[in-house]
Motif scaffolding. Structure first.
Motif, mmCIF file in Angstrom:
data_model
loop_
_atom_site.group_PDB
_atom_site.id
_atom_site.type_symbol
_atom_site.label_atom_id
_atom_site.label_comp_id
_atom_site.label_asym_id
_atom_site.label_seq_id
_atom_site.Cartn_x
_atom_site.Cartn_y
_atom_site.Cartn_z
ATOM 1 N N ASN A 103 0.810 -1.213 0.000
ATOM 2 C CA ASN A 103 0.000 0.000 0.000
ATOM 3 C C ASN A 103 0.848 1.270 0.000
ATOM 4 N N TRP A 104 2.122 1.128 -0.365
ATOM 5 C CA TRP A 104 3.011 2.294 -0.440
ATOM 6 C C TRP A 104 2.404 3.388 -1.305
ATOM 7 N N ILE A 105 1.751 2.985 -2.372
ATOM 8 C CA ILE A 105 1.206 3.935 -3.333
ATOM 9 C C ILE A 105 -0.035 4.645 -2.796
ATOM 10 N N ASP A 106 -0.733 4.043 -1.868
ATOM 11 C CA ASP A 106 -1.950 4.649 -1.314
ATOM 12 C C ASP A 106 -1.599 5.389 -0.033
ATOM 13 N N ASP A 107 -0.882 6.477 -0.175
ATOM 14 C CA ASP A 107 -0.370 7.234 0.958
ATOM 15 C C ASP A 107 -0.574 8.721 0.669
ATOM 16 N N PRO A 108 -1.303 9.437 1.522
ATOM 17 C CA PRO A 108 -1.515 10.870 1.297
ATOM 18 C C PRO A 108 -0.217 11.669 1.199
ATOM 19 N N ALA A 109 0.886 11.113 1.717
ATOM 20 C CA ALA A 109 2.170 11.814 1.640
ATOM 21 C C ALA A 109 2.632 12.033 0.200
ATOM 22 N N LEU A 110 2.054 11.290 -0.729
ATOM 23 C CA LEU A 110 2.415 11.449 -2.141
ATOM 24 C C LEU A 110 1.770 12.675 -2.789
ATOM 25 N N ARG A 111 0.798 13.286 -2.126
ATOM 26 C CA ARG A 111 0.010 14.336 -2.770
ATOM 27 C C ARG A 111 0.853 15.462 -3.356
ATOM 28 N N PRO A 112 1.849 16.007 -2.665
ATOM 29 C CA PRO A 112 2.622 17.092 -3.293
ATOM 30 C C PRO A 112 3.289 16.669 -4.598
ATOM 31 N N ALA A 113 3.835 15.447 -4.625
ATOM 32 C CA ALA A 113 4.491 14.975 -5.836
ATOM 33 C C ALA A 113 3.485 14.754 -6.958
ATOM 34 N N ILE A 114 2.365 14.115 -6.643
ATOM 35 C CA ILE A 114 1.370 13.834 -7.680
ATOM 36 C C ILE A 114 0.750 15.135 -8.188
ATOM 37 N N THR A 115 0.543 16.080 -7.314
ATOM 38 C CA THR A 115 0.036 17.385 -7.750
ATOM 39 C C THR A 115 1.000 18.025 -8.740
ATOM 40 N N ALA A 116 2.300 17.926 -8.455
ATOM 41 C CA ALA A 116 3.303 18.476 -9.370
ATOM 42 C C ALA A 116 3.288 17.734 -10.704
ATOM 43 N N MET A 117 3.082 16.431 -10.678
ATOM 44 C CA MET A 117 2.996 15.671 -11.923
ATOM 45 C C MET A 117 1.807 16.122 -12.758
ATOM 46 N N ILE A 118 0.659 16.273 -12.112
ATOM 47 C CA ILE A 118 -0.542 16.695 -12.828
ATOM 48 C C ILE A 118 -0.364 18.099 -13.402
ATOM 49 N N GLU A 119 0.219 18.991 -12.618
ATOM 50 C CA GLU A 119 0.425 20.360 -13.081
ATOM 51 C C GLU A 119 1.378 20.412 -14.272
ATOM 52 N N ASN A 120 2.313 19.468 -14.335
ATOM 53 C CA ASN A 120 3.271 19.405 -15.438
ATOM 54 C C ASN A 120 2.830 18.471 -16.561
ATOM 55 N N ASP A 121 1.596 17.971 -16.477
ATOM 56 C CA ASP A 121 1.019 17.096 -17.493
ATOM 57 C C ASP A 121 1.870 15.836 -17.702
ATOM 58 N N LEU A 122 2.376 15.271 -16.606
ATOM 59 C CA LEU A 122 3.131 14.033 -16.668
ATOM 60 C C LEU A 122 2.223 12.855 -16.332
ATOM 61 N N ALA A 123 2.483 11.735 -16.962
ATOM 62 C CA ALA A 123 1.730 10.507 -16.706
ATOM 63 C C ALA A 123 2.446 9.663 -15.661
ATOM 64 N N PHE A 124 1.786 8.610 -15.238
ATOM 65 C CA PHE A 124 2.296 7.734 -14.176
ATOM 66 C C PHE A 124 2.301 6.300 -14.690
#
Length: 280
Positions: free
Chosen positions: A114-135
């Motif tokens: 469940n490493w991926i299901d962690d609210p601590a990732l939010r800043p990084a994922i927000t930056a990915m979305i803002e930069n139009d990067l995929a996962f």
């Protein structure tokens, strides 16, 4: 445009202590553009997506340098420490490179499902979305529930499941993989790669054993969210089934059975171009 949506390059000097071991002689050497370009020409592949294979920023830098020198590399999937305090800054810097299209944490190697299901990732994922990067989600079946929670948490993040989450083809186990993939496919932001299946089997696996897995992928993701990739050079571990051209031909045959003719181009290039924002 025909795209190989998943392959690797590496140098063994950078992989000391990392996979692959010397016992895997077919892939225990350096692999680079000079090894790969003849295969692309032979098979009529116009471009590729080069994917990281080390959890190391130096590896991502190496791949981006190759992409600058070789036009067939249309996009790079890199790595960043998504839970680092400066993750957003790392991601903003990487995103300045025009060929950096996605990021991939190496989830399959993590003990915590469940490493991926962690609210601590939010800043990084927000930056990915803002930069139009995929996962790119490099996961195995036991990690699919965590990925589902993650995908629901970030509906605007484009996600692709690498190698169909590596189902247990060798023992012909469909569940719980199939049900978990059904849940993920209900989310429109989740895509899947038709790649890596041959290397999940054993040498005595019959080729028909792949049919229920491939049928499931076409049924769930259709031809609009499924993209072909070779997983070369890892694919060289499965030459008892076929080589690069053989895997491509096998997947073309699957398309003949499970897709309409007008949709085949999407699986073999169009979907990758749209998902990764590749320049044609």
């Amino acid at each position: 445009m025909r795209i190989d949506a998943h392959h690797h390059f590496w140098q063994l000097t950078a992989r000391v202590g990392h996979w692959p071991p010397a016992s895997l002689g077919a892939i225990y050497r350096d692999f680079g553009p000079a090894d790969f370009e003849p295969l692309l020409e032979q098979c009529g592949i116009d471009g590729t997506v080069l994917v990281q294979s080390l959890p190391d920023s130096k590896d991502t830098g190496f791949l981006l340098e190759l992409a600058e020198r070789h036009s067939f590399i249309r996009g790079v999937v890199g790595w960043a420490d998504l839970k680092a305090p400066d993750a957003p800054q790392q991601i903003n810097a990487l995103a300045r490179h025009p060929k950096l299209k996605a990021l991939r944490p190496m989830l399959q190697d993590l003990a915590d499902d469940n490493w991926i299901d962690d609210p601590a990732l939010r800043p990084a994922i927000t930056a990915m979305i803002e930069n139009d990067l995929a996962f790119d989600a490099l996961v195995v079946p036991r990690q699919l529930p965590g990925l589902l929670a993650f995908a629901r948490r970030y509906p605007s993040l484009r996600i692709v499941i690498d190698h169909a989450a590596k189902p247990l083809v060798a023992i012909r186990q469909l569940e719980p993989w199939r049900t978990a993939m059904e849940d993920l496919a209900k989310l429109e932001n989740v895509h899947c790669k038709l790649s890596g299946l041959w290397t999940e089997a054993s040498q005595d696996t019959d080729i028909v054993a792949f049919e229920p897995y491939v049928e499931t992928l076409f049924r769930l993701f259709g031809t609009h969210r499924l993209m072909w990739g070779s997983d070369w050079p890892v694919q060289r571990l499965a030459t008892h089934f076929g080589d690069y051209a053989g895997w491509l031909a096998a997947c073309e045959n699957y398309c003949d059975r499970y897709a309409r003719d007008e949709d085949k181009d999407a699986v073999f290039g169009g979907n990758a171009c749209r998902f990764y924002r590749l320049e044609e």
